[in-house]
Design a protein around this motif. Sequence first.
Motif, mmCIF file in Angstrom:
data_model
loop_
_atom_site.group_PDB
_atom_site.id
_atom_site.type_symbol
_atom_site.label_atom_id
_atom_site.label_comp_id
_atom_site.label_asym_id
_atom_site.label_seq_id
_atom_site.Cartn_x
_atom_site.Cartn_y
_atom_site.Cartn_z
ATOM 1 N N ASP A 1 2.196 1.312 0.843
ATOM 2 C CA ASP A 1 1.662 0.144 0.154
ATOM 3 C C ASP A 1 0.537 0.480 -0.831
ATOM 4 O O ASP A 1 0.592 1.491 -1.507
ATOM 5 N N TYR A 2 -0.486 -0.364 -0.942
ATOM 6 C CA TYR A 2 -1.387 -0.337 -2.095
ATOM 7 C C TYR A 2 -2.691 0.420 -1.851
ATOM 8 O O TYR A 2 -3.387 0.190 -0.856
ATOM 9 N N ILE A 3 -3.012 1.286 -2.819
ATOM 10 C CA ILE A 3 -4.320 1.910 -2.910
ATOM 11 C C ILE A 3 -4.837 1.662 -4.330
ATOM 12 O O ILE A 3 -4.070 1.302 -5.222
ATOM 13 N N TRP B 1 -1.968 0.681 -6.905
ATOM 14 C CA TRP B 1 -0.872 1.658 -7.022
ATOM 15 C C TRP B 1 -0.067 1.621 -5.733
ATOM 16 O O TRP B 1 -0.598 1.831 -4.653
ATOM 17 N N LYS B 2 1.261 1.335 -5.868
ATOM 18 C CA LYS B 2 2.130 1.256 -4.690
ATOM 19 C C LYS B 2 3.075 2.447 -4.631
ATOM 20 O O LYS B 2 3.560 2.915 -5.658
ATOM 21 N N ARG B 3 3.344 2.889 -3.417
ATOM 22 C CA ARG B 3 4.195 4.067 -3.223
ATOM 23 C C ARG B 3 5.677 3.771 -3.427
ATOM 24 O O ARG B 3 6.399 4.562 -4.045
ATOM 25 N N GLY B 4 6.168 2.618 -2.899
ATOM 26 C CA GLY B 4 7.601 2.346 -2.944
ATOM 27 C C GLY B 4 7.930 0.890 -3.204
ATOM 28 O O GLY B 4 7.129 -0.007 -2.922
ATOM 29 N N ASP B 5 9.129 0.639 -3.736
ATOM 30 C CA ASP B 5 9.629 -0.727 -3.896
ATOM 31 C C ASP B 5 9.798 -1.352 -2.509
ATOM 32 O O ASP B 5 10.210 -0.685 -1.555
ATOM 33 N N GLN B 6 9.493 -2.656 -2.404
ATOM 34 C CA GLN B 6 9.610 -3.295 -1.094
ATOM 35 C C GLN B 6 9.648 -4.808 -1.241
ATOM 36 O O GLN B 6 8.867 -5.393 -1.996
ATOM 37 N N VAL B 7 10.568 -5.436 -0.507
ATOM 38 C CA VAL B 7 10.616 -6.892 -0.413
ATOM 39 C C VAL B 7 10.008 -7.298 0.927
ATOM 40 O O VAL B 7 10.405 -6.788 1.979
#
Length: 253
Positions: free
Chosen positions: A87-89, A106-112
């Motif tokens: 998730d977000y940093i 900044w997010k690591r991966g796509d996610q719903v």
Amino acid sequence: MLKSAVKKCLLSATLLATVLPAQAAIIDLNNWVQEGLSTSGNWNVATDGSSVLQTINGQPTYFVSPDSFINSEFTGSFSVSNDGDDDYIGFVFGFNGLDDYYLFDWKRGDQVFGGEQAFAGFTLSHISSETDVNFWDHSGSGISVLDSDYSPSLGWEYSTEYQFTLGYTATEINIAIDGGTFNNQQIFSLSGLNNAAGRFGFYNYSQSQVQYVGFEEDVCTVNCGNVSVPAPAPLGLLAAALIGVFVRSGRRY
């Protein structure tokens, strides 16, 4: 004549040293404070104040300086240990309370999640009312997304040290990242703004085990955080160049 030229060069270098700013010192995080819900973050500052580790996976949490800044350049590094999340940093700046600040996340991966889509990559936003923001998908009446760059290839990686540069002036915002697959890359560059002084700090949302290390702040008014513009030559190189000029000049006489 040669000795005279060298003396002139050394005098010029000395004068330059008196007008150039001193090297920035590492910021002491011991007097920073947490903002947001107290249960959403656990910011553990190192004894020497040079780093902080955030260990809770929760709602948006902030760790913010006591002082306000404008016309400044911030540099430092951050990394995330593998906790299995993506998730977000990020960080906040121009922070004047939870209803007035800039947010870089900044997010690591796509996610719903809950039917709402979050994308891997970067977002730069201005928050005007935290209670009217969905931080997951950057929607709501309290947020204005100023720029974004999304791609599965742009997510952060575990156990990778990233070097951050933020330039925040009265008219500009420049953000760059170095490390991992990013080679001193300009992420955002905005100009023509009307910025106000505000506090600087770190941001996590639904992400734990994030460490921020060795952050520095320096006065800067031109091309702050803009890595596409060559940085001024260090004083030592400038003095060497001056010596070369005087030596060559001395040889002609």
